[in-house]
Scaffold this motif. Structure first.
Motif, PDB file in Angstrom:
ATOM      1  N   VAL A   1      -5.026  11.525  -3.084  1.00  0.00           N
ATOM      2  CA  VAL A   1      -5.343  10.265  -3.761  1.00  0.00           C
ATOM      3  C   VAL A   1      -6.161  10.551  -5.014  1.00  0.00           C
ATOM      4  O   VAL A   1      -6.811  11.588  -5.129  1.00  0.00           O
ATOM      5  CB  VAL A   1      -6.099   9.289  -2.842  1.00  0.00           C
ATOM      6  N   TRP A  47       0.830  -1.202   0.000  1.00  0.00           N
ATOM      7  CA  TRP A  47       0.000   0.000   0.000  1.00  0.00           C
ATOM      8  C   TRP A  47       0.862   1.248   0.000  1.00  0.00           C
ATOM      9  O   TRP A  47       0.490   2.265  -0.603  1.00  0.00           O
ATOM     10  CB  TRP A  47      -0.990  -0.023   1.163  1.00  0.00           C
ATOM     11  N   TYR A  81      -7.319   0.029   0.941  1.00  0.00           N
ATOM     12  CA  TYR A  81      -6.369  -0.038   2.049  1.00  0.00           C
ATOM     13  C   TYR A  81      -7.101  -0.260   3.362  1.00  0.00           C
ATOM     14  O   TYR A  81      -6.727  -1.123   4.160  1.00  0.00           O
ATOM     15  CB  TYR A  81      -5.503   1.217   2.090  1.00  0.00           C
ATOM     16  N   ARG A 129       1.528   1.896  -3.545  1.00  0.00           N
ATOM     17  CA  ARG A 129       0.319   2.276  -4.282  1.00  0.00           C
ATOM     18  C   ARG A 129      -0.065   3.732  -4.017  1.00  0.00           C
ATOM     19  O   ARG A 129      -0.515   4.428  -4.914  1.00  0.00           O
ATOM     20  CB  ARG A 129      -0.850   1.367  -3.917  1.00  0.00           C
ATOM     21  N   PHE A 130       0.099   4.166  -2.774  1.00  0.00           N
ATOM     22  CA  PHE A 130      -0.218   5.550  -2.441  1.00  0.00           C
ATOM     23  C   PHE A 130       0.868   6.495  -2.946  1.00  0.00           C
ATOM     24  O   PHE A 130       0.575   7.630  -3.297  1.00  0.00           O
ATOM     25  CB  PHE A 130      -0.397   5.719  -0.931  1.00  0.00           C
ATOM     26  N   LEU A 165      -8.829   3.501  -3.700  1.00  0.00           N
ATOM     27  CA  LEU A 165      -7.518   3.353  -3.058  1.00  0.00           C
ATOM     28  C   LEU A 165      -7.683   3.424  -1.537  1.00  0.00           C
ATOM     29  O   LEU A 165      -7.134   2.593  -0.804  1.00  0.00           O
ATOM     30  CB  LEU A 165      -6.550   4.430  -3.551  1.00  0.00           C
TER      31      LEU A 165
END
Length: 171
Positions: free
Chosen positions: A98, A71, A107, A74-75, A103
């Motif tokens: 974001v 994560w 998470y 991904r962020f 997303l």
């Protein structure tokens, strides 16, 4: 009803409120800050999820989902890897942006799954176990779990309030 069942119910309510606060919002609304130094919905939901991930993982001797399930990547935030948002300045809050509600909920749902897994194996006597001796008095598992609940509910309520402000301004 056992204590663990009450905790599972309470943490599930946080999940429901997280989804209600962010679903259907686009990046502009998620990242909107209602004042120059105010928090955005994105920051609030990211922060409450980071706190739950960090504190529950630590209390149960687990790895943080943020790190083990990518994560953090991904962020792709310009913040230290283990940052939870505690004590963030306005400039740091602005770094939490974001592109989608998915997303944030993805998470949160991953952290929620780990939290419920830990809670399902909980015995009443486990709630007395000391998990943090940096406080006076030392913090028990039960106190830590209630503290995370309180913090998360406060922040998801703030996110819901901002959503309401945005919807009111749009109508």
């Amino acid at each position: 009803m056992h204590a663990k069942d009450i905790l599972i119910d309470a943490y599930t309510r946080i999940q429901e409120e997280v989804h209600a606060a962010v679903e259907g919002l686009g990046p502009d609304d998620l990242n909107h800050r209602p004042g120059a130094d105010a928090n955005s919905i994105s920051w609030l939901v990211w922060h409450l999820t980071r706190v739950q991930d960090d504190h529950v993982a630590d209390a149960f001797g687990l790895d943080q989902v943020w790190l083990t399930q990518d994560w953090e990547k991904r962020f792709a935030l310009d913040l230290p890897g283990r940052d939870t948002g505690y004590g963030h300045s306005s400039a740091q809050v602005a770094k939490v942006r974001v592109d989608s509600a998915e997303l944030l909920t993805g998470y949160y749902d991953a952290v929620h799954a780990q939290t419920l897994g830990a809670l399902r194996d909980l015995a009443a006597k486990d709630l007395e176990r000391i998990v943090d001796e940096n406080w006076d008095p030392p913090v028990s598992l039960g106190v830590r779990l209630v503290s995370v609940l309180s913090d998360d509910l406060e922040h998801v309520g703030q996110a819901a309030y901002i959503r309401g402000l945005l919807q009111s301004a749009a109508s």
